[in-house]
Design a protein around this motif. Structure first.
Motif, PDB file in Angstrom:
ATOM      1  N   ALA A  94       0.837  -1.208   0.000  1.00  0.00           N
ATOM      2  CA  ALA A  94       0.000   0.000   0.000  1.00  0.00           C
ATOM      3  C   ALA A  94       0.868   1.252   0.000  1.00  0.00           C
ATOM      4  O   ALA A  94       0.551   2.259  -0.663  1.00  0.00           O
ATOM      5  N   GLY A  95       1.980   1.196   0.718  1.00  0.00           N
ATOM      6  CA  GLY A  95       2.902   2.326   0.723  1.00  0.00           C
ATOM      7  C   GLY A  95       3.523   2.550  -0.640  1.00  0.00           C
ATOM      8  O   GLY A  95       3.691   3.694  -1.084  1.00  0.00           O
ATOM      9  N   VAL A  96       3.905   1.462  -1.308  1.00  0.00           N
ATOM     10  CA  VAL A  96       4.453   1.586  -2.658  1.00  0.00           C
ATOM     11  C   VAL A  96       3.431   2.221  -3.602  1.00  0.00           C
ATOM     12  O   VAL A  96       3.744   3.107  -4.418  1.00  0.00           O
ATOM     13  N   ALA A  97       2.171   1.763  -3.482  1.00  0.00           N
ATOM     14  CA  ALA A  97       1.108   2.325  -4.329  1.00  0.00           C
ATOM     15  C   ALA A  97       0.896   3.811  -4.038  1.00  0.00           C
ATOM     16  O   ALA A  97       0.708   4.634  -4.957  1.00  0.00           O
ATOM     17  N   ALA A  98       0.926   4.185  -2.752  1.00  0.00           N
ATOM     18  CA  ALA A  98       0.747   5.589  -2.381  1.00  0.00           C
ATOM     19  C   ALA A  98       1.888   6.450  -2.904  1.00  0.00           C
ATOM     20  O   ALA A  98       1.673   7.576  -3.399  1.00  0.00           O
ATOM     21  N   ALA A  99       3.118   5.916  -2.795  1.00  0.00           N
ATOM     22  CA  ALA A  99       4.267   6.670  -3.308  1.00  0.00           C
ATOM     23  C   ALA A  99       4.175   6.864  -4.808  1.00  0.00           C
ATOM     24  O   ALA A  99       4.494   7.943  -5.347  1.00  0.00           O
ATOM     25  N   ALA A 100       3.722   5.818  -5.509  1.00  0.00           N
ATOM     26  CA  ALA A 100       3.573   5.921  -6.961  1.00  0.00           C
ATOM     27  C   ALA A 100       2.514   6.946  -7.328  1.00  0.00           C
ATOM     28  O   ALA A 100       2.588   7.592  -8.394  1.00  0.00           O
ATOM     29  N   ALA A 101       1.516   7.133  -6.452  1.00  0.00           N
ATOM     30  CA  ALA A 101       0.439   8.095  -6.723  1.00  0.00           C
ATOM     31  C   ALA A 101       0.802   9.504  -6.266  1.00  0.00           C
ATOM     32  O   ALA A 101      -0.013  10.428  -6.416  1.00  0.00           O
ATOM     33  N   GLY A 102       1.996   9.649  -5.700  1.00  0.00           N
ATOM     34  CA  GLY A 102       2.435  10.973  -5.281  1.00  0.00           C
ATOM     35  C   GLY A 102       2.107  11.315  -3.846  1.00  0.00           C
ATOM     36  O   GLY A 102       2.437  12.420  -3.378  1.00  0.00           O
ATOM     37  N   ALA A 103       1.478  10.392  -3.124  1.00  0.00           N
ATOM     38  CA  ALA A 103       1.131  10.640  -1.719  1.00  0.00           C
ATOM     39  C   ALA A 103       2.277  10.159  -0.833  1.00  0.00           C
ATOM     40  O   ALA A 103       2.180   9.125  -0.152  1.00  0.00           O
ATOM     41  N   ARG A 104       3.361  10.916  -0.855  1.00  0.00           N
ATOM     42  CA  ARG A 104       4.562  10.498  -0.142  1.00  0.00           C
ATOM     43  C   ARG A 104       4.338  10.375   1.358  1.00  0.00           C
ATOM     44  O   ARG A 104       4.814   9.436   1.976  1.00  0.00           O
ATOM     45  N   SER A 105       3.629  11.305   1.931  1.00  0.00           N
ATOM     46  CA  SER A 105       3.426  11.264   3.385  1.00  0.00           C
ATOM     47  C   SER A 105       2.603  10.037   3.802  1.00  0.00           C
ATOM     48  O   SER A 105       2.863   9.423   4.849  1.00  0.00           O
ATOM     49  N   VAL A 106       1.605   9.685   2.988  1.00  0.00           N
ATOM     50  CA  VAL A 106       0.817   8.482   3.283  1.00  0.00           C
ATOM     51  C   VAL A 106       1.693   7.242   3.190  1.00  0.00           C
ATOM     52  O   VAL A 106       1.611   6.336   4.029  1.00  0.00           O
ATOM     53  N   ALA A 107       2.554   7.196   2.168  1.00  0.00           N
ATOM     54  CA  ALA A 107       3.445   6.053   1.984  1.00  0.00           C
ATOM     55  C   ALA A 107       4.372   5.893   3.190  1.00  0.00           C
ATOM     56  O   ALA A 107       4.578   4.781   3.701  1.00  0.00           O
ATOM     57  N   VAL A 108       4.932   7.012   3.627  1.00  0.00           N
ATOM     58  CA  VAL A 108       5.839   6.954   4.789  1.00  0.00           C
ATOM     59  C   VAL A 108       5.096   6.437   6.013  1.00  0.00           C
ATOM     60  O   VAL A 108       5.609   5.603   6.774  1.00  0.00           O
ATOM     61  N   GLY A 109       3.870   6.905   6.226  1.00  0.00           N
ATOM     62  CA  GLY A 109       3.093   6.444   7.369  1.00  0.00           C
ATOM     63  C   GLY A 109       2.832   4.935   7.314  1.00  0.00           C
ATOM     64  O   GLY A 109       2.918   4.232   8.342  1.00  0.00           O
ATOM     65  N   LEU A 110       2.515   4.435   6.140  1.00  0.00           N
ATOM     66  CA  LEU A 110       2.271   2.986   5.998  1.00  0.00           C
ATOM     67  C   LEU A 110       3.542   2.193   6.244  1.00  0.00           C
ATOM     68  O   LEU A 110       3.527   1.151   6.908  1.00  0.00           O
ATOM     69  N   TRP A 111       4.666   2.695   5.708  1.00  0.00           N
ATOM     70  CA  TRP A 111       5.930   1.964   5.890  1.00  0.00           C
ATOM     71  C   TRP A 111       6.378   1.986   7.359  1.00  0.00           C
ATOM     72  O   TRP A 111       6.912   1.001   7.867  1.00  0.00           O
ATOM     73  N   VAL A 112       6.158   3.128   8.010  1.00  0.00           N
ATOM     74  CA  VAL A 112       6.507   3.204   9.435  1.00  0.00           C
ATOM     75  C   VAL A 112       5.652   2.233  10.240  1.00  0.00           C
ATOM     76  O   VAL A 112       6.147   1.568  11.173  1.00  0.00           O
ATOM     77  N   SER A 113       4.382   2.113   9.883  1.00  0.00           N
ATOM     78  CA  SER A 113       3.509   1.169  10.587  1.00  0.00           C
ATOM     79  C   SER A 113       4.016  -0.272  10.432  1.00  0.00           C
ATOM     80  O   SER A 113       4.030  -1.050  11.400  1.00  0.00           O
ATOM     81  N   ALA A 114       4.434  -0.618   9.212  1.00  0.00           N
ATOM     82  CA  ALA A 114       4.978  -1.967   8.979  1.00  0.00           C
ATOM     83  C   ALA A 114       6.245  -2.178   9.795  1.00  0.00           C
ATOM     84  O   ALA A 114       6.462  -3.241  10.389  1.00  0.00           O
ATOM     85  N   THR A 115       7.087  -1.126   9.840  1.00  0.00           N
ATOM     86  CA  THR A 115       8.331  -1.245  10.606  1.00  0.00           C
ATOM     87  C   THR A 115       8.044  -1.427  12.089  1.00  0.00           C
ATOM     88  O   THR A 115       8.676  -2.254  12.773  1.00  0.00           O
ATOM     89  N   LEU A 116       7.114  -0.651  12.620  1.00  0.00           N
ATOM     90  CA  LEU A 116       6.764  -0.788  14.040  1.00  0.00           C
ATOM     91  C   LEU A 116       6.192  -2.178  14.335  1.00  0.00           C
ATOM     92  O   LEU A 116       6.446  -2.744  15.405  1.00  0.00           O
ATOM     93  N   LEU A 117       5.424  -2.711  13.398  1.00  0.00           N
ATOM     94  CA  LEU A 117       4.887  -4.060  13.579  1.00  0.00           C
ATOM     95  C   LEU A 117       6.021  -5.077  13.651  1.00  0.00           C
ATOM     96  O   LEU A 117       6.020  -5.986  14.502  1.00  0.00           O
ATOM     97  N   GLY A 118       7.020  -4.922  12.774  1.00  0.00           N
ATOM     98  CA  GLY A 118       8.181  -5.813  12.821  1.00  0.00           C
ATOM     99  C   GLY A 118       8.960  -5.657  14.111  1.00  0.00           C
ATOM    100  O   GLY A 118       9.455  -6.632  14.679  1.00  0.00           O
ATOM    101  N   MET A 119       9.083  -4.393  14.588  1.00  0.00           N
ATOM    102  CA  MET A 119       9.778  -4.154  15.860  1.00  0.00           C
ATOM    103  C   MET A 119       9.063  -4.831  17.021  1.00  0.00           C
ATOM    104  O   MET A 119       9.709  -5.401  17.914  1.00  0.00           O
TER     105      MET A 119
END
Length: 768
Positions: free
Chosen positions: A22-47
């Motif tokens: 979903a973050g990759v899709a958001a980044a491709a659509a130009g929604a960089r801030s949304v992409a970062v939020g999704l990626w951070v959520s995935a990272t926190l889940l892994g942590m």
């Protein structure tokens, strides 16, 4: 707890993957801030997951490389690389999912027997058939097993049956069993409804024991001791040092994070467990229950193999080898009377006598007035005759006559047991019972040497002469006879001081030695005893050559695990060096590590592929031919024993009728079988074992047998109707010589040819 993990791990993988994509899709659509939020959520889940695993490792005081993954996730967020953190989170989740699935697959293999445990039984009563819970069955109950039903408890067949024993032995073809043969719980009736008499309760039967073994294996498998833990002490400091040096020399924290990302040790976390679990799975399909990855690794490291004799190298249950009669008593009728009486006895020798009579299709009748005297024998009335079986002192009054002394001497030389018999209070003869050597034992010993076992030791409580004979036949390096459990334990300890040991046994008296050895292996084909409970590995099929397969599987699994680890970690070290000099960013490093994971897992998955083992699989056509010739092989065994009997009873009174009758049977039956073996069996063996040279010795004995029978015919024709003492001496010499050749030849065929049959071992109870 396990069920929660089974749900949480796939959910972790699904959510982290969804967030990454979903973050990759958001980044491709130009929604960089949304992409970062999704990626951070995935990272926190892994942590969160990494934190849980680290806390568990600390609680159990177990070194762990999970700290690298945790630092990589934290570092990715700290340096503003959320995409790298999300990739790491997905990588961890996919790795855990793969490990869980591999472990679940092995558990399914180990649990196959337990899942089929019988629940009900159909008991025969005077009023008809009652269906009862299997736990209510007691020893002595008469049961009926319908077509397609599972045998509920261990017992003895009251009539013939066709059984599917694949769940216990791995033999795919149904096996025909005769009345009087033992049958184990868990096998399937593949023929018409069969009747049996229970000899054990459900809790004491084979399947209940196997369920306990499987539960034990499950307990040992969780948590799995990962190979990664052994490398953690060295790998974690190395990774942290390299990351610290890269940061210190360049002042760029991103490089340090890139090193940590590439160092995430998934090849260790995934490849080794997958290979080891695959080894457990393949062993389970080979009828070998290995109680966890640790036991598999210790089996792979074993170098000294110690055997118990009875039940391990020998069949473990006696068979009728010969019947010696007195006066005009008939051996066949004596066997029929003895078997009829023994139908009511639970003694192990009684089962052997009943099986011998059933193999000859003798009509048995139910005895009356049966009295069993512990330590002496059993007596009762059969067809109006009072029959008594047991010790010589109970059957023969007064001083033992010459035939009793002769029987005892022969039994002592052959290592046989004796059951003396009287009919209507008149001594009628003696039944000799022996515990025959497993025909596959010599081949199994050779296979074990080829698999890397460099020393083999025979341990037994039996007499030294019998033990030495068995040791010479199978080819062990040392023999220790007349040893009690403490003596066996002492020998295991002594051998253990030099090299890793593997102890194989099947009796209660083997349990201490099995528990003390580096690896204990028990045979549980006829039930789970204290030996199986104490062992690390259990053979559920009644074939010890499965042990050679288990060692081959274990060593291959360990070798593949180490290869996958070395290759994976080698690639990781190269990637770490590249990240340290700035050639890889954290995101690219994460993708690189994922590619390394795929390579390591692919290498580990080779353990699932079929590989050459000791077991030989005959093509269907060859198997049909071998079974037919095997049946003929047993059909002519009474002729072989008749050779010895005729030689022993030859007299100088000129009566050569027994010898002439024997000659006719040798020419019409035995020679025909040997010629069929030469024409049909030997080509099968040559194709299977690797060339004509493998059957040269058997072919040579075929020729010698035919030559000796021709000589016997010539001498009988020359003597004519009258004979003198010299003629009798010559005949007796010819007969004894022929008998020795025939016995040796039968042993050769059983070891080299008939042991190739998957169910042959279970059919060696047919008496001669």
């Amino acid at each position: 707890m396990r069920r929660l993990a089974d749900v949480a791990i796939p959910l972790l993988f699904a959510v982290s993957t969804l967030l990454l994509l979903a973050g990759v899709a958001a980044a491709a659509a130009g929604a960089r801030s949304v992409a970062v939020g999704l990626w951070v959520s995935a990272t926190l889940l892994g942590m969160a997951y990494s934190t849980v695993t680290l806390v568990d490792a600390v609680r159990h005081r177990r070194p762990s490389v999970d700290v690298i993954a945790w630092l990589a996730l934290v570092g990715a967020l700290a340096v503003g690389e959320p995409l790298a953190g999300a990739v790491i989170a997905v990588m961890l989740a996919s790795g855990v999912l793969l490990e869980t699935r591999a472990e679940a697959r092995a558990r399914r293999e180990l649990s196959l027997l337990a899942a089929r445990a019988p629940r009900v039984a159909r008991r025969l009563t005077p009023s008809g058939v009652d269906e009862v819970p299997v736990d209510e069955v007691v020893a002595g109950d008469a049961l009926i097993v319908g077509s397609g039903e599972i045998v509920p408890v261990d017992g003895r067949l009251l009539g013939p049956a066709v059984l599917d024993e694949s769940a216990l032995t791995g033999e795919a073809r149904p096996v025909e069993r005769r009345a009087g043969e033992d049958v184990r719980s868990g096998v399937v009736n593949a023929g018409s409804p069969a009747q049996m008499r229970a000899t054990a309760t459900a809790g004491e039967s084979t399947y209940a024991g196997l369920v306990r073994l499987v539960e034990h294996a499950r307990a040992d498998n969780a948590p799995f001791v990962r190979v990664a833990d052994r490398f953690a002490v060295a790998f974690v400091p190395l990774t942290l040092a390299l990351a610290g040096v890269a940061w210190a020399l360049t002042g760029d924290a991103v490089r340090a994070v890139a090193v940590l990302v590439v160092a995430t040790p998934c090849p260790l976390l995934l490849a080794a467990p997958i290979a080891i679990m695959s080894g457990l799975s393949r062993a389970a399909r080979a009828s070998v229950v290995i109680k966890g990855g640790s036991a598999l690794e210790r089996l792979a490291a074993g170098r000294v193999l110690l055997f118990d004799k009875t039940g391990t190298l020998t069949r473990g249950r006696p068979t009728v080898a010969d019947i010696i009669t007195t006066g005009s008593a008939d051996a066949t009728e004596l066997l029929r009377l003895a078997a009829s009486l023994d139908q009511t006895s639970a003694h192990v020798l009684a089962s052997a006598i009943v099986t011998a009579a059933a193999a000859r299709d003798l009509p048995l009748t139910m005895p009356t007035q049966v009295v069993e005297r512990h330590g002496y024998g059993v007596e009762g009335v059969v067809d109006g005759h009072r029959v008594r079986l047991g010790k010589a002192t109970w059957v023969v009054d007064g001083q033992a006559p010459a035939w009793v002394r002769h029987a005892r001497r022969r039994a002592a030389m052959d290592g046989s047991l004796t059951v003396f018999a009287s009919v209507d209070d008149i001594p009628a003869g003696v039944l000799l019972l022996e515990d025959p050597l497993r025909p596959e034992a010599p081949r199994m010993v050779r296979a074990l040497r080829a698999a890397g076992i460099n020393r083999m030791v025979l341990l037994t409580g039996d007499r030294a002469d019998v033990a030495q004979m068995v040791g010479r036949i199978v080819g062990v390096d040392a023999v220790h006879a007349e040893r009690d459990p403490a003596g066996k334990l002492a020998i295991v300890r002594a051998e253990q001081a030099n090299q890793p040991t593997v102890m194989v046994g099947d009796g209660i008296n083997d349990a201490p030695a099995l528990a003390a050895a580096d690896v204990g292996v028990a045979l549980a084909a006829r039930g789970v005893t204290a030996s199986a409970e104490a062992a690390d590995i259990v053979l559920t099929a009644d074939r010890i050559d499965a042990l050679a397969d288990a060692i081959i599987i274990a060593r291959r699994a360990r070798r593949i695990a180490l290869q996958a680890v070395v290759v994976g970690m080698g690639l990781s070290l190269i990637g770490m060096a590249a990240a340290a000099v700035g050639l890889l960013t954290p995101a690219v490093g994460a993708l690189t590590q994922e590619a390394i994971d795929i390579v390591a897992i692919a290498l580990a998955l080779r353990a699932l592929l079929p590989a050459r083992t000791h077991t030989v699989v005959l093509p269907p056509g060859d198997l049909v031919t071998a079974r037919r010739l095997f049946a003929q092989h047993h059909a002519v065994r009474p002729i072989v024993e008749q050779v010895r009997t005729v030689a022993a009873t030859l007299t100088t009174d000129g009566d050569l009728a027994p010898a002439r009758s024997l000659q006719d049977r040798l020419e019409s039956d035995l020679l025909a079988h040997e010629r069929a073996d030469e024409a049909e069996l030997l080509p099968i063996v040559a194709r299977t074992l690797g060339g004509p040279e493998t059957v040269g010795a058997i072919s040579r004995t075929h020729a010698e047998i035919e030559h000796q029978i021709t000589r016997l015919r010539y001498v009988l024709d020359e003597i004519g109707d009258s004979s003198d003492p010299e003629d009798v001496v010559e005949l007796r010499g010819l007969l004894y010589g022929l008998y020795a050749i025939l016995r040796l030849h039968n042993a050769q065929e059983e070891e080299t040819a008939f042991s190739l049959m998957p169910a042959a071992a279970a059919r060696y109870d047919v008496p001669g």
